[in-house]
Design a protein around this motif. Structure first.
Motif, short mmCIF file in Angstrom:
data_model
loop_
_atom_site.label_atom_id
_atom_site.label_comp_id
_atom_site.label_asym_id
_atom_site.label_seq_id
_atom_site.Cartn_x
_atom_site.Cartn_y
_atom_site.Cartn_z
N THR A 1 -20.49 -134.16 -7.48
CA THR A 1 -19.08 -134.14 -7.85
C THR A 1 -18.97 -134.38 -9.34
O THR A 1 -19.96 -134.65 -10.02
N ALA A 2 -17.79 -134.29 -9.89
CA ALA A 2 -17.58 -134.51 -11.32
C ALA A 2 -17.99 -135.93 -11.69
O ALA A 2 -17.89 -136.86 -10.91
N GLY A 3 -18.42 -136.12 -12.92
CA GLY A 3 -18.85 -137.44 -13.38
C GLY A 3 -20.34 -137.44 -13.63
O GLY A 3 -21.10 -136.66 -13.07
N GLY A 4 -20.79 -138.35 -14.50
CA GLY A 4 -22.17 -138.34 -14.93
C GLY A 4 -23.16 -138.87 -13.92
O GLY A 4 -24.30 -138.47 -13.91
N ALA A 5 -22.75 -139.82 -13.07
CA ALA A 5 -23.70 -140.42 -12.14
C ALA A 5 -24.01 -139.46 -10.99
O ALA A 5 -23.17 -138.66 -10.61
N PRO A 6 -25.21 -139.56 -10.42
CA PRO A 6 -25.53 -138.73 -9.25
C PRO A 6 -24.60 -139.05 -8.09
O PRO A 6 -24.22 -140.19 -7.87
N THR A 7 -24.27 -138.04 -7.32
CA THR A 7 -23.47 -138.23 -6.12
C THR A 7 -24.41 -138.67 -4.99
O THR A 7 -25.38 -137.97 -4.70
N PRO A 8 -24.14 -139.85 -4.37
CA PRO A 8 -25.09 -140.37 -3.38
C PRO A 8 -24.98 -139.68 -2.04
O PRO A 8 -23.88 -139.40 -1.55
N TYR A 9 -26.15 -139.39 -1.46
CA TYR A 9 -26.26 -138.86 -0.11
C TYR A 9 -27.26 -139.73 0.65
O TYR A 9 -28.06 -140.46 0.05
N THR A 10 -27.25 -139.60 1.95
CA THR A 10 -28.25 -140.23 2.79
C THR A 10 -28.97 -139.14 3.57
O THR A 10 -28.35 -138.25 4.14
N ILE A 11 -30.32 -139.22 3.57
CA ILE A 11 -31.13 -138.31 4.38
C ILE A 11 -31.38 -139.01 5.71
O ILE A 11 -32.03 -140.05 5.76
N CYS A 12 -30.86 -138.44 6.79
CA CYS A 12 -31.00 -139.01 8.13
C CYS A 12 -32.09 -138.23 8.86
O CYS A 12 -32.01 -137.01 8.98
N LEU A 13 -33.11 -138.92 9.34
CA LEU A 13 -34.25 -138.26 9.98
C LEU A 13 -34.29 -138.64 11.46
O LEU A 13 -34.19 -139.81 11.82
N TYR A 14 -34.48 -137.60 12.30
CA TYR A 14 -34.36 -137.77 13.75
C TYR A 14 -35.63 -137.32 14.46
O TYR A 14 -36.40 -136.49 13.94
N ASP A 15 -35.79 -137.85 15.68
CA ASP A 15 -36.91 -137.46 16.53
C ASP A 15 -36.56 -136.15 17.22
O ASP A 15 -36.00 -136.12 18.31
N GLY A 16 -36.89 -135.02 16.57
CA GLY A 16 -36.61 -133.70 17.12
C GLY A 16 -35.23 -133.22 16.75
O GLY A 16 -34.34 -133.98 16.35
N ALA A 17 -35.04 -131.90 16.83
CA ALA A 17 -33.79 -131.28 16.42
C ALA A 17 -32.79 -131.13 17.55
O ALA A 17 -31.72 -130.58 17.36
N GLY A 18 -33.12 -131.62 18.74
CA GLY A 18 -32.17 -131.52 19.84
C GLY A 18 -30.98 -132.42 19.63
O GLY A 18 -31.00 -133.37 18.83
#
Length: 807
Positions: free
Chosen positions: A213-230
């Motif tokens: 998004t606008a602004g100098g700082a990185p926009t924070p996200y979370t990577i959510c990791l799961y046991d399988g794609a089901g």
């Protein structure tokens, strides 16, 4: 008293450092909890910009929904952790013993409840979800807006969260991680190319929806990791990630040198900024305004010609040499400001200063010019993420590069002309390094079978290599040949003027049949070795070497010495004797170690110098008028007596009808016959035409007599001569012969005669037991390497080895 707020389930943690780094929009929208995953004993912080916590607060952890008032702590939960820090908008606490992580460090959810006091009249201030587990990290921890870049999420070795998991699914979110993966959709930003690399690592491609998004700082996200794609795949763990307004390319480089990088963005972040400022910050987030001081390491200012504004979307920087933390790759924030005075932060991204990957060796250090073999490059500081290593060998790119760890990677060697000591060049995002003399391309062959006894007769050998169809294989002159050589073949004339080659063949693989350009078959005869000149078979029946007054021997030792250096490889296997009785009977030369040293099959019986030793020239066995041969046949017989197993390999000499040097290959049943290596040139049974016999006379006449018919036995006939009668004498000039018996009745016609011959068997001359190499030469003539500009020979390798052994 502040109003009760339900804290957003806190998987929106900071991207750098221990603190939180969130965009202003996110910070004003809802409170957060961080870090994302907290181990037992770790510190968690609840931050609510809209809160106004009282001076005394308490935290309760449990699996149940937060009650209105704080519950009594028990060993089985709920638990009351220790509050370590508090402000009006944040509470920090230590996760106590009691809450546990999932299998292999996977996260397990607990409710974190904040109260205004620990007393019974406490009031709930808010709640959130706390994930207890072993933290994981994303590398790199931030990337360009719009994704597309590769990252690796790595767990600690002691907590292999991905082990036992068949497949891993991932989703990016600016909110809380869902407890299960759910249904993939654009809204949950499912990344591409998720691959489980090991129990501690997962690689993935950041999806295009991860934008800044606008602004100098990185926009924070979370990577959510799961046991399988089901849809029911359970949450395993999570890691913070930031989307930068701008991106740095390349995103890493050697810490030892200056490196030019570009800072670019899809939005015109430099509009209205004619003179931007830039800082490099290690171990912290970018300051909100330009400044070269702070609590951590001093930021590095990039000024002057090292900073160039190219356009509203592009800035060029020359990154200076940097320092590393604990001699490990060190992340820096590239911070861009409106000016180098008090300018506000307008963009940021990440850059890693690292040790440049340095190759130190290639294993194996040589291979075929056809390439395709697997090599291992060892060294230091190699990237372990796929696709971050490229390399060339002899100027040709390596393919199928597979990182093993930071000290090695494997690859397929490319095809390359024969050349020694070619250069390896390895390139990574951190730079390029060169290893001179890393690898040699050989003209290699592979032989099968690669062993046989010298008594095996003819051995068909398959040879794999290259360029076979272009070679003029033949039996002489400048034809291509396949030689069995002890060591490296050297076809140059020896310096002694003997006509021998400096290191010639001991045998030749003949009857060459190329099947295709990469495979041929030939026949190797190990029962007969070549002479020292390599021009034909060695004939022990005509060879003698008398070392008169030249030998030094020691009683009890098999080693004898020639002062004049008169031993040769032709001596191997031949019988020896001494008129001085310095050795026992039945001794042969086992090995010639050098022109001055040889080994005997039995130790000497006396010591001394100036002794005489005679080699060869004596038959080991003699046959008196009992040999039976047929012209053109390789089978010989005995009219009496028998061949023995010891005769195999021995050679005939001074025997009518059998060429000198012809060896016995095998013995027939009962020993009455033997198979020889070359057909007989004459038979013991022959016919004399135009014979006249007279009744009662012991003389016969014929113009066909030539004088070599004696001794011979007359077979059945119509001339009245008793069968079995022998010729006693022959006078070819008179055309007469006398017989041992008189004719009865007489007559004219032909006589069938059987002339049994005498023979001598000498010591055999097989290829001695030992390790050799099959070598293909493009030109088998002496000195070809000096006279033929296109000459080549195959290299000596473990694959070209051929061993002659008893079994």
């Amino acid at each position: 008293m502040p109003s009760i707020r339900t804290l957003r389930a806190g998987l929106i943690a900071g991207v750098t450092g221990a603190g939180l780094l969130v965009s202003p929009q996110v910070a004003s929208a809802a409170p957060v909890l961080g870090p994302i995953v907290v181990p037992v004993g770790g510190t968690a912080t609840i931050t609510d910009p809209a809160a106004n916590y009282p001076s005394t607060v308490a935290v309760q952890l449990g699996v149940a929904v937060c009650p209105a008032k704080i519950a009594l702590a028990t060993a089985a939960g709920p638990w009351i952790p220790m509050v370590t820090a508090k402000t009006s908008t944040s509470v920090s606490f230590t996760v106590p013993t009691g809450p546990v992580a999932g299998a292999n460090g996977a996260v397990k959810a607990y409710n974190a409840c904040v109260y205004d006091t620990a007393a019974g009249n406490s009031v709930l201030q808010g709640s959130t979800t706390l994930y207890v587990g072993s933290p994981v990290t994303a590398g790199p921890a931030s990337g360009p807006s719009g994704g597309g870049n590769q990252i690796v999420v790595t767990a600690k070795p002691e907590a292999p969260v991905f082990s036992g998991v068949t497949s891993v699914a991932a989703a990016f979110t600016t909110g809380a991680c869902a407890a299960t993966f759910g249904t993939p959709s654009a809204a949950n930003l499912v990344p591409a190319n998720v691959s489980k690399q090991s129990g501690t690592a997962v690689g993935l491609t950041v999806p295009a929806g991860v934008v800044a998004t606008a602004g100098g700082a990185p926009t924070p996200y979370t990577i959510c990791l799961y046991d399988g794609a089901g849809a029911t795949g359970a949450l395993l763990t999570a890691a913070p990630y930031g989307a930068n307004v701008a991106s740095v390319n390349p995103a890493a480089g050697s810490y030892l040198t200056s490196n030019a990088v570009s800072v670019t963005a899809s939005m015109p972040f430099l509009t209205g900024v004619p003179s931007p400022g830039a800082l490099l910050v290690a171990g912290a987030s970018c300051p909100a305004t330009y400044g070269t001081t702070g609590s951590g390491p001093a930021p590095v200012a990039i000024t002057g010609s090292a900073l160039r504004r190219i356009s509203a979307t592009k800035l060029l920087l020359n990154i200076p040499p940097l320092t590393l933390t604990n001699n490990q790759p060190t992340p820096y924030q590239v911070c861009v400001y409106a000016n180098a005075g008090t300018g506000a932060l307008i963009a940021s991204s990440s850059y890693t200063a690292a040790l440049t990957a340095t190759p130190t060796a290639v294993t194996p250090s040589a291979g075929p010019m056809s390439g395709g073999n697997i090599i291992t490059v060892v060294g230091t500081d190699f990237p372990t993420e796929p696709g971050r290593i490229t390399a060339t060998l002899g100027g040709v790119p390596l393919t199928n590069i597979q990182p093993i760890n930071d000290r090695a990677f494997t690859a397929l060697a490319p095809a390359h002309p024969v050349e020694d000591d070619v250069t390896l060049i390895v390139t990574t995002p951190m730079g390029t390094r060169t290893l001179i003399g890393a690898y040699s391309y050989l003209n290699m062959i592979r032989v099968s079978p690669n062993t046989a006894p010298s008594t095996a007769g003819n051995v068909d050998v398959m040879i794999a290599g290259s360029r076979f169809l272009s070679l003029p294989f033949g039996t002489g002159g400048t034809s291509a040949r396949i030689y069995l050589v002890s060591g490296v073949y050297n076809g140059v004339d020896a310096a002694d003027g003997s006509g021998a080659r400096a290191n010639g063949p001991v045998a030749e693989c003949t009857d060459v049949l190329p099947l295709n350009d990469e495979e041929l078959v030939c026949t190797l005869q190990l029962g007969r070795r070549l002479n020292a000149a390599g021009t034909g078979y060695f004939d022990p029946s005509t060879y003698t070497s008398n070392l008169d007054n030249d030998v030094v021997a020691t009683a009890g030792s098999r080693l004898v010495t020639s002062n004049a250096g008169r031993f040769s490889r032709n001596d191997v296997g031949l019988p020896v004797w001494s008129p001085m009785n310095m050795i026992p009977s039945g001794v042969t030369v086992t090995a010639v170690l050098s022109p001055t040293r040889a080994l005997l099959s039995k130790p000497a019986t006396m010591s001394g110098g100036g002794l005489t030793l005679n080699i060869g020239g004596q038959p080991l066995r003699q046959f008196g008028n009992v040999l039976v041969t047929t012209a053109g046949s390789t089978t010989v017989g005995l009219s009496s007596g028998s061949f023995t197993k010891a005769d195999v390999g021995r050679v005939f000499g001074n025997t009518i009808g059998i060429p000198n040097g012809t060896s016995i290959l095998s013995i027939g049943a009962g020993g009455s016959t033997a198979i020889i290596s070359a057909p007989a040139t004459a038979g013991t049974t022959f016919t004399i035409s135009g014979v006249t016999a007279t009744d009662g006379s012991g003389m016969i006449t014929s113009a066909a007599f030539v004088g070599n018919e004696m001794p011979a036995t007359i077979g059945a006939n119509t001339l009245g001569i008793p069968a079995g009668t022998t010729l006693n004498s022959v006078n070819p000039s008179a055309g007469t012969a006398t017989m041992s018996a008189n004719a009865v009745g007489g007559g004219q016609g032909s006589l069938t005669l059987t002339r049994l011959v005498s023979g001598m068997l000498y010591a055999g001359a097989p290829v001695p037991d030992g390790s050799y190499h099959l070598t293909i030469v493009s030109n088998g003539a002496n000195d070809a390497v000096l006279t033929d500009q296109d000459y080549f020979q195959t290299d000596v390798t473990s694959n070209s080895t051929f061993t002659v052994a008893p079994f």
